[in-house]
Design an enzyme around this catalytic site. Structure first.
Site, PDB file in Angstrom:
ATOM      1  N   HIS A  13     -30.658  -7.957  -6.275  1.00 30.09           N
ATOM      2  CA  HIS A  13     -29.931  -7.639  -5.045  1.00 30.09           C
ATOM      3  C   HIS A  13     -29.313  -6.239  -5.128  1.00 30.09           C
ATOM      4  O   HIS A  13     -29.252  -5.634  -6.189  1.00 30.09           O
ATOM      5  CB  HIS A  13     -28.880  -8.696  -4.715  1.00 30.09           C
ATOM      6  CG  HIS A  13     -29.437 -10.086  -4.773  1.00 30.09           C
ATOM      7  ND1 HIS A  13     -30.243 -10.609  -3.794  1.00 30.09           N
ATOM      8  CD2 HIS A  13     -29.337 -11.049  -5.722  1.00 30.09           C
ATOM      9  CE1 HIS A  13     -30.605 -11.838  -4.126  1.00 30.09           C
ATOM     10  NE2 HIS A  13     -30.067 -12.129  -5.302  1.00 30.09           N
ATOM     11  N   GLU A  27     -22.626 -11.146  -5.707  1.00 29.43           N
ATOM     12  CA  GLU A  27     -23.638 -11.157  -6.762  1.00 29.43           C
ATOM     13  C   GLU A  27     -24.108  -9.770  -7.167  1.00 29.43           C
ATOM     14  O   GLU A  27     -24.205  -9.462  -8.361  1.00 29.43           O
ATOM     15  CB  GLU A  27     -24.836 -12.004  -6.324  1.00 29.43           C
ATOM     16  CG  GLU A  27     -25.913 -12.118  -7.377  1.00 29.43           C
ATOM     17  CD  GLU A  27     -27.067 -13.018  -6.976  1.00 29.43           C
ATOM     18  OE1 GLU A  27     -27.927 -13.267  -7.831  1.00 29.43           O
ATOM     19  OE2 GLU A  27     -27.123 -13.455  -5.802  1.00 29.43           O
ATOM     20  N   HIS A  86     -29.262 -12.559 -12.336  1.00 23.83           N
ATOM     21  CA  HIS A  86     -28.740 -13.134 -11.095  1.00 23.83           C
ATOM     22  C   HIS A  86     -27.523 -13.999 -11.380  1.00 23.83           C
ATOM     23  O   HIS A  86     -27.284 -14.402 -12.520  1.00 23.83           O
ATOM     24  CB  HIS A  86     -29.812 -13.996 -10.415  1.00 23.83           C
ATOM     25  CG  HIS A  86     -30.947 -13.199  -9.882  1.00 23.83           C
ATOM     26  ND1 HIS A  86     -31.014 -12.773  -8.584  1.00 23.83           N
ATOM     27  CD2 HIS A  86     -32.048 -12.706 -10.497  1.00 23.83           C
ATOM     28  CE1 HIS A  86     -32.118 -12.063  -8.410  1.00 23.83           C
ATOM     29  NE2 HIS A  86     -32.765 -12.010  -9.564  1.00 23.83           N
ATOM     30  N   GLU A 152     -30.162 -17.012 -14.333  1.00 22.81           N
ATOM     31  CA  GLU A 152     -29.149 -17.360 -13.332  1.00 22.81           C
ATOM     32  C   GLU A 152     -27.862 -17.648 -14.099  1.00 22.81           C
ATOM     33  O   GLU A 152     -27.711 -18.710 -14.717  1.00 22.81           O
ATOM     34  CB  GLU A 152     -29.575 -18.571 -12.498  1.00 22.81           C
ATOM     35  CG  GLU A 152     -30.680 -18.292 -11.504  1.00 22.81           C
ATOM     36  CD  GLU A 152     -30.226 -17.578 -10.243  1.00 22.81           C
ATOM     37  OE1 GLU A 152     -29.040 -17.196 -10.147  1.00 22.81           O
ATOM     38  OE2 GLU A 152     -31.056 -17.408  -9.329  1.00 22.81           O
TER      39      GLU A 152
END
Length: 192
Positions: A13, A27, A86, A152
């Site tokens: 992102h 994030e 992430h 994650e």
């Protein structure tokens, strides 16, 4: 000294794509900080650490840019390893790691398993749930031509996980374990 390994870090992102947002956390900012810290901790190793994030050159990069350009750049660089960072959201808690289903029982799978284990040694001390080693058809895993892993790192919409993610000492420790995991997993030697 052997040729340097090229490791691409993809802080997922950026630009117009914030990723998950919850509990005062965004994030794209957390994973950017993690990537920077991992890169710093790998300084002096026989590796070239390249952070690939389209928003570095285009602050208005779109979600599509942030998804597809990092794997393209890693392929162009002929990277030896790709790590996508992430932070999760969606009602769960804990840490999980992914490789593409086509990588099952191949080098990426073994590399991920060792990296996951190393990181969980640190996270277990903070009582973070181990959600396991998983397989997913994520674009960054599907499109890369080298072993690729997606991490994650906790759930920002879980109160306990969010408190850890807000703690800079915790993030530094997490970055340290990711970096150490890469050193061990990829056999990164110190430079002379």
């Amino acid at each position: 000294m052997k040729n340097k390994k090229i490791i691409v870090l993809d802080p997922g992102h950026g630009g117009q794509d914030p990723g998950a947002v919850a509990n005062g956390l965004v994030e794209k900012f957390i994973v950017w900080e993690l990537a920077q810290r991992v890169k710093e901790k790998l300084a002096g190793r026989n590796a070239e650490i390249i952070i690939v994030q389209p928003s570095l050159s285009n602050p208005k990069s779109t979600a599509r840019d942030e998804l597809y350009k990092p794997p393209q750049e890693a392929n162009r660089l002929k990277a030896d390893f790709y790590l996508s960072l992430h932070v999760n959201a969606g009602g769960g808690e804990g840490f999980e790691s992914f490789v593409h289903p086509a990588a099952k029982n191949k080098p990426a799978d073994a590399l991920r398993n060792r990296l996951h284990s190393q990181i969980m040694q640190y996270l277990a001390r903070h009582k973070v749930k181990d959600r396991g080693c998983k397989y997913a058809d994520f674009a960054v895993l599907r499109l890369t031509h080298m072993p690729a892993v997606l991490l994650e790192c906790l759930f920002m919409d879980h109160t306990g996980d969010a408190q850890l993610l807000k703690n800079h000492d915790f993030l530094d420790g997490l970055a340290n374990e990711i970096a150490y995991g890469l050193m061990v997993t990829l056999s990164l030697e110190g430079e002379a």
